[in-house]
Design an enzyme around this catalytic site. Structure first.
Site, mmCIF file in Angstrom:
data_model
loop_
_atom_site.group_PDB
_atom_site.id
_atom_site.type_symbol
_atom_site.label_atom_id
_atom_site.label_comp_id
_atom_site.label_asym_id
_atom_site.label_seq_id
_atom_site.Cartn_x
_atom_site.Cartn_y
_atom_site.Cartn_z
ATOM 1 N N SER A 108 0.827 -1.214 0.000
ATOM 2 C CA SER A 108 0.000 0.000 0.000
ATOM 3 C C SER A 108 0.859 1.260 0.000
ATOM 4 O O SER A 108 0.572 2.208 -0.722
ATOM 5 C CB SER A 108 -0.971 -0.007 1.187
ATOM 6 O OG SER A 108 -0.242 -0.060 2.384
ATOM 7 N N ARG A 121 6.831 -8.412 -7.854
ATOM 8 C CA ARG A 121 7.490 -9.635 -8.281
ATOM 9 C C ARG A 121 6.504 -10.586 -8.989
ATOM 10 O O ARG A 121 6.846 -11.265 -9.933
ATOM 11 C CB ARG A 121 8.068 -10.323 -7.039
ATOM 12 C CG ARG A 121 8.910 -11.529 -7.379
ATOM 13 C CD ARG A 121 9.491 -12.106 -6.102
ATOM 14 N NE ARG A 121 10.445 -13.148 -6.421
ATOM 15 C CZ ARG A 121 11.162 -13.788 -5.525
ATOM 16 N NH1 ARG A 121 11.041 -13.487 -4.259
ATOM 17 N NH2 ARG A 121 12.007 -14.727 -5.889
ATOM 18 N N GLY A 146 7.931 9.637 7.384
ATOM 19 C CA GLY A 146 7.072 10.752 7.776
ATOM 20 C C GLY A 146 5.676 10.268 8.068
ATOM 21 O O GLY A 146 5.400 9.071 7.993
ATOM 22 N N LYS A 159 8.139 4.209 16.208
ATOM 23 C CA LYS A 159 6.788 4.730 16.456
ATOM 24 C C LYS A 159 5.745 3.606 16.361
ATOM 25 O O LYS A 159 4.651 3.709 16.930
ATOM 26 C CB LYS A 159 6.466 5.887 15.504
ATOM 27 C CG LYS A 159 6.441 5.476 14.037
ATOM 28 C CD LYS A 159 5.061 5.463 13.489
ATOM 29 C CE LYS A 159 4.868 4.539 12.318
ATOM 30 N NZ LYS A 159 5.599 4.602 11.144
ATOM 31 N N ASP A 211 5.188 11.614 12.664
ATOM 32 C CA ASP A 211 4.746 10.265 12.300
ATOM 33 C C ASP A 211 4.101 9.565 13.506
ATOM 34 O O ASP A 211 3.111 8.835 13.368
ATOM 35 C CB ASP A 211 5.979 9.479 11.820
ATOM 36 C CG ASP A 211 5.598 8.224 11.063
ATOM 37 O OD1 ASP A 211 4.397 8.028 10.813
ATOM 38 O OD2 ASP A 211 6.508 7.436 10.720
ATOM 39 N N SER A 240 -4.016 2.204 10.881
ATOM 40 C CA SER A 240 -2.714 1.556 10.771
ATOM 41 C C SER A 240 -2.751 0.108 11.277
ATOM 42 O O SER A 240 -3.554 -0.241 12.140
ATOM 43 C CB SER A 240 -1.649 2.358 11.533
ATOM 44 O OG SER A 240 -1.386 1.770 12.769
ATOM 45 N N ARG A 241 -1.900 -0.693 10.708
ATOM 46 C CA ARG A 241 -1.888 -2.128 11.019
ATOM 47 C C ARG A 241 -1.486 -2.375 12.469
ATOM 48 O O ARG A 241 -2.047 -3.218 13.148
ATOM 49 C CB ARG A 241 -0.912 -2.848 10.082
ATOM 50 C CG ARG A 241 -1.318 -2.768 8.636
ATOM 51 C CD ARG A 241 -0.386 -3.571 7.777
ATOM 52 N NE ARG A 241 0.923 -2.955 7.617
ATOM 53 C CZ ARG A 241 1.202 -2.036 6.697
ATOM 54 N NH1 ARG A 241 0.263 -1.641 5.857
ATOM 55 N NH2 ARG A 241 2.393 -1.521 6.585
ATOM 56 N N VAL A 254 2.013 -6.979 6.869
ATOM 57 C CA VAL A 254 2.760 -7.224 8.096
ATOM 58 C C VAL A 254 2.639 -6.052 9.070
ATOM 59 O O VAL A 254 2.707 -4.893 8.657
ATOM 60 C CB VAL A 254 4.272 -7.374 7.758
ATOM 61 C CG1 VAL A 254 5.031 -7.932 8.934
ATOM 62 C CG2 VAL A 254 4.450 -8.219 6.524
ATOM 63 N N GLU A 310 4.755 -4.292 11.410
ATOM 64 C CA GLU A 310 6.189 -4.230 11.746
ATOM 65 C C GLU A 310 6.418 -4.066 13.243
ATOM 66 O O GLU A 310 7.431 -4.473 13.787
ATOM 67 C CB GLU A 310 6.850 -3.050 11.028
ATOM 68 C CG GLU A 310 6.803 -3.106 9.511
ATOM 69 C CD GLU A 310 7.956 -3.887 8.918
ATOM 70 O OE1 GLU A 310 8.726 -4.488 9.686
ATOM 71 O OE2 GLU A 310 8.074 -3.914 7.678
#
Lengths: 352, 564
Positions: free
Chosen positions: A17, A37, A151, A206, A259, A269-270, A294, A296
């Site tokens: 994304s 890929r 950012g 963050k 951020d 956000s994930r 994922v 992170e």
């Protein structure tokens, strides 16, 4: 880069994304390749004109031919999840020459050279076990002109054309200049920094606080608690950043506190989502199973905890999030324990 | 345990280019005057490029005049030219005339003043290589060194004319010497040694000559030219002068241009990237990037001049390994004074006299018959890539790299000073890494390291300056404690050695008792008060903590502190 070039001379490597959002931003200035890929994904994006809910600008050309891309483009933006970053860079390496410029947009650490186990009570990592993405590029390739992009850049808001800002950090002015040329637009402000490690580290850390913000939201907590998390969390980020060799100032800018506020305020956000569902009592493996991309932050929590153990740094919030994630500590109990702390000094990083 | 020797017999090496006509330095010396003019022209260009307008040029001339005036008054040398005071007086009067507007063509006048200063500095810096002097030194140096070695050590042996020692008994060599030799005619070699003693230049110079490398240029501090004989020879052997008192912008620019142009012309080069001797006795951890930057700039200019067939520069790190440093007492004293400030209290010992005369250093050094080793590091291009015997660069995956690509932006080589500065910083990191890999652990250093670390860990709460003032009882170490520490260190060092992180002198492979005996014999052998002795009670005592600290420092920074 010449906007009039027949073929693109810039490429975004990775069609997640954020990669898609970056490609669309660049397309405001020039034609750009978006590399994926998988031939199927290429086909799917090309036929629908959409990826991760974002409409692709017509100047974005989707391709799965890495050799052609590296031959034609000297400016490359790898935006690959950190877990696959090193493998991808190794695959890219034979195609790279020293005149390529790589500005990555991946927010994560690489610990592929170390072994860690979250069950281990004495989890330890030293600085040399933890590589930033720019360090991975340095280690694996002969490219020296490297930069990092970070950012408050939530992909969905970028896709709506809302204004925001990012930092391009690199020791090389030329890298910042070239990156700015293709990215800057009326909806995307670019700032510069020479503290590449600081900007990368702020962007990675963050995510810990985003998980925390998700937990608070899931528990029905309001803005006061979130603001406390953000401000105290920033202090912890600066402490870990210090171990990584960052400059404190980087944490006070757009890629630091900027951020951090964006990620902790957005339920898009994930990492935030992971925290939210944890607070709602869902098990971590189930949450991860339900996600497309994922988060992170989970790995970052573990790495930060291990660094803190090694260098004896005090990071209570990160520690509690670690216990919630991996040691089944109930979130409410974690908050009670955190509120018990005494003799805390406000903004002590300013006194360093 | 078998003794593994890492040393190479250098007597097998003939000169790579026997005919002096093929030497770049000789070719440059034929056109000395022209080269000096080129340096002056290029310096003027650089100064104008960076300072843009004439009022700024006037400012830097004024600053230079001001700094020179202070230098002439506060720090005069015997060899300073007699005409320098009148020269600067003239500069001052010109500046005054220009500033009060008494001159018609102001710009031209300023240019002429700048030109005269640059020319003066170029002449002062330039070496004066003479083939006859070089050939003479080439023949005589080994003979003299050998004679000094045998005569000096004979003082101990009471056999003045003994010829017991050959140079190869005390001077050892290791490293990829054949590869370095093969690169002589493939590009320009830049040797960058560590710097511990004023003796380094003579030994490294002689060592490089012994492996068959043609003569090179090197910067020699103007203070060394204070001795007339040394000055005479050094200038004729390829030395250019480096006046550390002159910190003014025009001198520094001229010096950098001289350095850059010499390398561009293909002269093999030797300089100390650390700048001065390592005061603490530790391996350098950072460099002054001024002169090193001229190497990056030279490679850039070479690539710009001929994109396809550019002259390449090869960096060869060199590590000098001593059992002891003659100036150790002075050096550590200076280091402690600087770092400790009020915390460092000088011992009551008599003032330390400096040993600065190079010949007396050589004599004293050989009188101890102490071994030393010169370790040549892996040759690399200026980006830290490996080079093969043909001079081709290969990256960490073994792919060939065309180094002009590093200077390209969008397919073209472009000038970018800031980029080159960052490249220089990265090159410094590569050299420093190679220094560590090429360090040879000597028995004496290991002993000093172990002893100091034991004393330190017994007194954890003390800072370094308090440690240095410990009473004798607290400076005593039992034999068992020492052997235990040494055992752990040796195991760790062997593992480091196997993974290519450090080199080990054959003594390290012997038994611990033998190592201790050898180490004690060599540790600070020259100093009156020994850094470490073994008492009749079989205990180690340090009688000079400053020196123990100095020799210990040689192995600091290798992560050995946590091993004991």
């Amino acid at each position: 880069m010449k906007p009039s070039s027949k073929h693109p001379t810039v490429a975004v490597l990775g069609a997640g994304s954020f990669g898609t959002a970056v490609a669309n931003l660049i397309s405001d200035n020039c034609r750009v390749y978006l590399y994926t890929r998988s031939p199927e994904k290429k086909e799917q994006i090309s036929s629908t004109g959409f990826n991760y809910g974002q409409k692709l600008n017509e100047r974005v050309i989707v391709s799965n031919d890495l050799e052609m891309i590296t031959e034609q483009c000297k400016l490359l933006f790898p935006v690959i999840p950190s877990a696959n970053f090193r493998d991808f860079i190794k695959r890219l390496c034979p195609l790279l020459k020293p005149d390529h410029i790589l500005i990555h947009g991946t927010k994560g650490f690489d610990i592929s050279k170390a072994k860690v186990d979250t069950d281990d009570n004495d989890l330890l990592l030293s600085r040399k076990d933890v590589a930033t993405m720019s360090e991975v590029i340095q280690e694996e390739t002969n490219v020296l002109q490297i930069g990092a992009l970070a950012g408050p850049n939530l992909s969905s808001e970028i896709a709506q054309g809302q204004p925001t800002a990012a930092v391009i950090a690199s020791p090389f002015k030329s890298v910042i200049r070239e990156g700015t040329k293709v990215l800057k637009s009326r909806r995307f402000m670019i700032l510069s920094s020479h503290d590449m490690t600081g900007i990368e580290t702020a962007g990675v850390l963050k995510n810990i606080m985003a998980i925390g913000a998700g937990i608070l939201h899931g528990m029905g907590m309001g803005n006061n608690t979130r603001a406390m998390l953000i401000s105290r969390g920033l202090t912890e980020m600066i402490r870990i950043g210090d171990v990584m060799g960052s400059d404190t100032n980087s944490f006070l800018g757009v890629a630091g506190i900027g951020d951090l506020i964006a990620t902790c305020s957005s339920n898009l956000s994930r990492n935030f989502t992971v925290g939210y569902w944890l607070a709602k009592g869902k098990e971590l493996p189930d949450i991860l199973n339900d996600m497309n991309e994922v988060a992170e932050g989970i790995k970052t929590v573990m790495i930060s905890k291990a660094l803190a153990n090694q260098y004896k740094i005090h990071i209570p919030i990160t520690d509690k999030i670690f216990q919630i994630l991996f040691k089944e500590l109930p979130a409410a109990k974690a908050i009670n324990q955190l509120m018990d702390y005494r003799d805390l000094i406000d903004a002590d990083f300013m006194e360093q | 345990m078998p003794e593994k020797s890492i040393y190479i017999d250098v007597q097998q090496f003939d000169p790579v280019l026997p005919d002096h006509v093929d030497w770049p330095l000789y070719q440059m010396s034929l056109n000395r005057e022209q080269f000096i003019s080129e340096v002056a022209e290029a310096t003027l260009l650089e100064l104008k490029k960076s300072k843009r307008n004439n009022s700024r040029i006037r400012d830097i001339i004024a600053k230079t005049y001001y700094l020179e005036k202070i230098r002439m008054k506060s720090d005069p040398y015997k060899i300073d030219p007699e005409d320098e005071k009148p020269f600067w007086k003239k500069v001052k009067s010109k500046l005054t005339e220009v500033s009060i507007g008494n001159i018609d063509n102001e710009d031209e006048e300023i240019h002429q003043v700048l030109k005269s200063i640059v020319k003066r500095y170029s002449n002062e810096i330039a070496g004066n290589f003479k083939i006859s002097t070089f050939r003479f030194a080439q023949r005589m140096t080994p003979l003299i060194l050998r004679r000094v070695l045998n005569s000096a050590s004979a003082k101990y042996l009471k056999k003045f004319y003994a010829n017991k020692y050959h140079l190869s008994d005390v001077l050892h060599f290791t490293g990829p010497i054949n590869k370095i030799r093969s690169l002589v005619d493939k590009g320009t070699l830049v040797f960058v040694p560590t710097h511990f003693s004023n003796m380094d230049s003579i030994l490294v110079g002689w060592a490089i000559e012994s492996i068959g490398i043609p003569p090179l240029i090197y910067g020699a501090g103007l203070n060394l030219f204070n001795s007339r004989i040394m000055g005479y020879y050094m200038g004729r052997l390829g030395a250019y002068t480096l006046d550390r008192r002159k910190k003014n912008p025009i001198y520094l620019e001229t010096l950098k241009t001289y350095s850059r142009l010499s390398v561009e012309k293909g002269c093999h080069y030797l300089f100390y990237p650390g700048g001065t001797r390592a005061r603490s006795g530790a391996l350098e951890t950072r460099f002054k990037l001024g002169l090193l930057g001229t190497i990056t700039d030279a490679q850039y200019e070479n690539c710009l001049k001929n994109e396809e067939a550019y002259k390449k520069i090869f960096i060869v790190p060199v590590v000098i390994n001593y059992h002891f440093v003659l100036e150790a007492k002075q050096l550590i004293e200076q280091h402690l004074k600087k770092t400790g400030e009020e915390k460092y209290l000088k011992n009551d010992e008599a003032d330390i006299k400096g040993v600065n005369n190079v010949m007396s250093l050589v004599w004293k050094f050989f009188s101890t018959s102490s071994e030393m080793a010169i370790s040549f590091g892996k040759p690399m291009d200026i980006f830290g890539n490996d080079v093969d015997e043909e001079g081709n660069s290969t990256d960490k995956h073994g792919q060939q790299v065309k180094i002009h690509d590093y200077f390209k932006l969008n397919g073209k080589i472009v000038e970018d000073q800031q980029r080159n500065q960052i490249f220089t910083g990265l090159l410094a990191d590569h050299i420093l890494k190679e220094y560590r890999k090429s360090t040879i652990v000597f028995s004496s250093q290991l002993l000093a390291f172990a002893a100091f670390q034991i004393i330190k860990s017994n007194n954890k709460r003390l800072d370094i300056y308090e440690l240095l003032r410990l009473p004798e009882d607290d400076r005593t170490i039992s034999y068992d404690l020492m052997t235990n520490a040494l055992y752990k260190l040796i195991q760790h060092l062997k593992a480091m050695n196997e993974s290519g992180q450090i080199l080990l002198d054959p003594q390290i492979h012997k038994s611990i008792d033998q190592l201790i005996e050898h180490g004690l014999k060599n540790l600070g052998v020259y100093h009156n008060v020994k850094p470490l002795i073994l008492t009749e009670e079989n205990e180690f005592v340090s009688n000079n903590m400053n020196l123990l600290y100095f020799y210990h420092n040689r192995l600091s920074g290798f992560g050995l502190e946590t091993v004991i």
